[in-house]
Design a protein around this motif. Structure first.
Motif, PDB file in Angstrom:
ATOM      1  N   PHE A 260       0.824  -1.201   0.000  1.00 46.56           N
ATOM      2  CA  PHE A 260       0.000   0.000   0.000  1.00 46.56           C
ATOM      3  C   PHE A 260       0.866   1.262   0.000  1.00 46.56           C
ATOM      4  CE2 PHE A 260      -2.501   3.407   1.818  1.00 46.56           C
ATOM      5  CZ  PHE A 260      -3.690   3.291   1.127  1.00 46.56           C
ATOM      6  N   ALA A 261       1.890   1.299   0.855  1.00 49.30           N
ATOM      7  CA  ALA A 261       2.774   2.465   0.940  1.00 49.30           C
ATOM      8  C   ALA A 261       3.494   2.689  -0.388  1.00 49.30           C
ATOM      9  CB  ALA A 261       3.784   2.286   2.071  1.00 49.30           C
ATOM     10  N   MET A 262       3.969   1.630  -1.014  1.00 47.69           N
ATOM     11  CA  MET A 262       4.653   1.783  -2.304  1.00 47.69           C
ATOM     12  C   MET A 262       3.688   2.291  -3.363  1.00 47.69           C
ATOM     13  SD  MET A 262       7.448  -1.314  -2.502  1.00 47.69           S
ATOM     14  CE  MET A 262       6.399  -2.653  -1.997  1.00 47.69           C
ATOM     15  N   GLY A 263       2.455   1.802  -3.348  1.00 51.22           N
ATOM     16  CA  GLY A 263       1.463   2.271  -4.310  1.00 51.22           C
ATOM     17  C   GLY A 263       1.072   3.719  -4.077  1.00 51.22           C
ATOM     18  N   ALA A 264       1.087   4.144  -2.818  1.00 52.66           N
ATOM     19  CA  ALA A 264       0.694   5.513  -2.490  1.00 52.66           C
ATOM     20  C   ALA A 264       1.801   6.524  -2.734  1.00 52.66           C
ATOM     21  CB  ALA A 264       0.246   5.582  -1.025  1.00 52.66           C
ATOM     22  N   PHE A 265       3.052   6.145  -2.496  1.00 55.04           N
ATOM     23  CA  PHE A 265       4.130   7.126  -2.487  1.00 55.04           C
ATOM     24  C   PHE A 265       5.145   7.006  -3.629  1.00 55.04           C
ATOM     25  CE2 PHE A 265       3.071   6.800   2.147  1.00 55.04           C
ATOM     26  CZ  PHE A 265       2.418   8.007   2.223  1.00 55.04           C
ATOM     27  N   LEU A 266       5.128   5.912  -4.357  1.00 55.28           N
ATOM     28  CA  LEU A 266       6.074   5.768  -5.467  1.00 55.28           C
ATOM     29  C   LEU A 266       5.379   6.029  -6.799  1.00 55.28           C
ATOM     30  CD1 LEU A 266       7.997   2.505  -4.445  1.00 55.28           C
ATOM     31  CD2 LEU A 266       8.746   4.889  -4.172  1.00 55.28           C
ATOM     32  N   TRP A 267       6.100   6.616  -7.722  1.00 57.11           N
ATOM     33  CA  TRP A 267       5.606   6.750  -9.077  1.00 57.11           C
ATOM     34  C   TRP A 267       5.578   5.367  -9.707  1.00 57.11           C
ATOM     35  CZ3 TRP A 267       3.495  11.136 -10.690  1.00 57.11           C
ATOM     36  CH2 TRP A 267       3.832  12.305 -10.029  1.00 57.11           C
ATOM     37  N   PRO A 268       4.689   5.125 -10.676  1.00 53.17           N
ATOM     38  CA  PRO A 268       4.616   3.775 -11.286  1.00 53.17           C
ATOM     39  C   PRO A 268       5.971   3.275 -11.788  1.00 53.17           C
ATOM     40  CG  PRO A 268       2.741   5.078 -11.973  1.00 53.17           C
ATOM     41  CD  PRO A 268       3.649   5.998 -11.189  1.00 53.17           C
ATOM     42  N   SER A 269       6.787   4.130 -12.349  1.00 54.19           N
ATOM     43  CA  SER A 269       8.102   3.708 -12.841  1.00 54.19           C
ATOM     44  C   SER A 269       9.033   3.285 -11.722  1.00 54.19           C
ATOM     45  CB  SER A 269       8.748   4.833 -13.646  1.00 54.19           C
ATOM     46  OG  SER A 269       8.943   5.980 -12.840  1.00 54.19           O
ATOM     47  N   GLN A 270       8.846   3.819 -10.504  1.00 51.59           N
ATOM     48  CA  GLN A 270       9.661   3.445  -9.351  1.00 51.59           C
ATOM     49  C   GLN A 270       9.179   2.153  -8.716  1.00 51.59           C
ATOM     50  OE1 GLN A 270       8.824   7.169  -7.289  1.00 51.59           O
ATOM     51  NE2 GLN A 270      11.028   7.511  -7.154  1.00 51.59           N
ATOM     52  N   TYR A 271       7.894   1.869  -8.883  1.00 46.40           N
ATOM     53  CA  TYR A 271       7.285   0.709  -8.230  1.00 46.40           C
ATOM     54  C   TYR A 271       7.630  -0.593  -8.929  1.00 46.40           C
ATOM     55  CZ  TYR A 271       3.617  -2.021  -5.903  1.00 46.40           C
ATOM     56  OH  TYR A 271       2.943  -2.955  -5.180  1.00 46.40           O
ATOM     57  N   GLU A 272       7.872  -0.533 -10.221  1.00 45.37           N
ATOM     58  CA  GLU A 272       8.110  -1.754 -11.016  1.00 45.37           C
ATOM     59  C   GLU A 272       9.459  -2.348 -10.766  1.00 45.37           C
ATOM     60  OE1 GLU A 272       7.350  -0.291 -14.911  1.00 45.37           O
ATOM     61  OE2 GLU A 272       5.212  -0.227 -14.571  1.00 45.37           O
TER      62      GLU A 272
END
Length: 83
Positions: free
Chosen positions: A71-83
């Protein structure tokens, strides 16, 4: 430039989306800084720190530690950072 946190008050909305004279106000405090963590930081972050971070931003702190990380990664990271 001021670095003070600001508190915003919003009226609670009724079922018909209109406020009444006796409605209570809810408020939240806008954090000064957006979190600057990378995906690897969230993956290694202890649960207590995730809880504090999510609470600071008024986000839900439900689920196990893996759900909180996701949840935290989805809320605070841009999609390119999350992948």
């Amino acid at each position: 430039m001021s670095t003070a946190n600001h508190v915003f008050a919003m009226p609670r909305m009724g079922s018909n989306n209109q406020t009444s004279n006796n409605s209570k106000m809810c408020s939240f405090q806008m954090p000064v800084h957006y979190p600057r963590y990378q995906k690897s930081d969230y993956e290694a972050m202890p649960e207590w720190k995730l809880d504090c971070l999510l609470k600071q931003y008024g986000l839900p702190v439900n689920g196990d530690v893996n759900q909180k990380r996701k949840f935290a990664m989805g809320a605070f990271l841009w999609p390119s950072q999350y992948e």
